[in-house]
Scaffold this active site. Structure first.
Site, mmCIF file in Angstrom:
data_model
loop_
_atom_site.group_PDB
_atom_site.id
_atom_site.type_symbol
_atom_site.label_atom_id
_atom_site.label_comp_id
_atom_site.label_asym_id
_atom_site.label_seq_id
_atom_site.Cartn_x
_atom_site.Cartn_y
_atom_site.Cartn_z
ATOM 1 N N LYS A 1 0.810 -1.226 0.000
ATOM 2 C CA LYS A 1 0.000 0.000 0.000
ATOM 3 C C LYS A 1 0.845 1.279 0.000
ATOM 4 O O LYS A 1 0.385 2.320 -0.444
ATOM 5 C CB LYS A 1 -0.947 0.014 1.204
ATOM 6 C CG LYS A 1 -2.090 -0.972 1.067
ATOM 7 C CD LYS A 1 -3.048 -0.861 2.243
ATOM 8 C CE LYS A 1 -4.087 -1.960 2.197
ATOM 9 N NZ LYS A 1 -5.059 -1.850 3.277
ATOM 10 N N ASP B 1 -9.987 2.635 2.331
ATOM 11 C CA ASP B 1 -10.052 1.976 3.649
ATOM 12 C C ASP B 1 -10.749 2.850 4.683
ATOM 13 O O ASP B 1 -11.565 2.382 5.472
ATOM 14 C CB ASP B 1 -8.639 1.649 4.151
ATOM 15 C CG ASP B 1 -8.047 0.443 3.444
ATOM 16 O OD1 ASP B 1 -8.821 -0.389 2.936
ATOM 17 O OD2 ASP B 1 -6.809 0.328 3.398
#
Ligand code: ATR
Length: 274
Positions: free
Chosen positions: A66, A102
């Site tokens: 990420k 997220d």
């Protein structure tokens, strides 16, 4: 001709994201497929370079990439750079655009459970990648205070400084108190461990665990026993995935389609845990 999407990570073979996205594409009536790209660290750069050449339309990005993916992107949206992580890549006119869904997944999970974070005292356990998105979301939602406990204290200090939280040492976790407690570490993953005992959960009204294997972690079992409202780890996974679908397809799913996907996601986890 099918549009191709997928999740890039390592390891990633057991990802549940294909369940969300392939069903989502079907319900939207789109000819698209979503697969898993398990890419080892030494091949990561080659794989990212190949996204455009292969004509891939979008990617989910998971552990451990990420942060690493960020330097290969043509544009990174503000929220993702503030959080310091990208979990979604949209390919538009040959350009790689980076997003983070997220934190939206966290907010949606609370919203859908009818729980407001505004003005609340929130405790976050952990200071890794997932915790960053959680702390960002909680701050955005207007929490009154965010207390961060992490095994490595320095990381709690850094995360707290970045988003205006209060770091606390790990050995004081058993004294934690507040209204909402969010567990973001990997403790409890495929085990019966819990970062805190029931006596700590007694001091909270709401408990969320990001671990979803098992679906009902010991942390959530204690929380339920002590009368907390609980939010399991699949909820964030589900909502962050739905937001990815929206970014890729620019279409929204009906409430009925959302329920179908959510049901299938829970059924798949039950099958795997059976
Ligand atoms: P993720 O993206 O899933 O958050 P990560 O960035 O590797 O993964 O972060 C893992 C988190 O779980 C960290 O907060 C880590 O604590 P450290 O910063 O001290 O490493 C925490 N963690 C992992 N195993 C743990 C354990 N056995 N006890 C306590 N915390 C643990």
């Amino acid at each position: 001709m099918y549009d191709v999407y997928g999740v890039i990570g390592y390891p990633v073979k057991h990802s549940l994201s294909p369940v969300i996205h392939n069903l989502g594409f079907k319900l939207l009536g789109l000819k698209s497929v979503y697969g898993t790209f398990e890419v080892s660290p030494e091949n990561f750069e080659q794989a990212v370079i190949g996204i455009k050449a292969l004509g891939i339309q979008g990617l989910s990005v998971t552990v451990p990439y990420k942060e690493r993916i960020m330097k290969y992107l043509d544009e990174i949206y503000k929220t993702s750079s503030e959080i310091g992580a990208v979990n979604t890549v949209v390919v538009e006119e040959g350009r790689l655009l980076g997003f983070n869904t997220d934190w939206i997944g966290v907010l949606k999970a609370f919203e859908e459970n009818g729980i407001s974070l505004k003005g609340k005292q929130v405790v976050v356990i952990g200071a890794g990648g997932a915790a960053k998105a959680v702390v960002y979301a909680v701050k955005e939602a207007g929490a009154k205070e965010i207390v961060i406990y992490n095994r490595t204290y320095q990381k709690a200090v850094e995360l707290a400084q970045k988003f205006g939280g209060v770091p606390k040492p790990w050995d004081e976790l058993n004294k934690a108190e507040g209204e909402i407690i969010i567990q973001t570490t990997s403790v409890g993953l495929n085990s019966k461990e819990s970062v805190v005992g029931p006596e700590v959960l007694l001091r909270f009204k709401v408990a969320m665990d990001l671990v979803y294997s098992p679906l009902k972690t010991t942390f959530l079992t204690y929380a339920e026993e002590k009368g907390c409202k609980v939010i399991d780890g699949l909820q964030m996974l589900f909502y962050q995935g739905i937001e990815q679908l929206r970014l890729w397809t620019k279409k929204s799913l009906s409430q009925e389609s959302l329920s179908i996907i959510q049901k299938e996601l829970y059924a798949e986890v039950q099958r795997r845990q059976a």
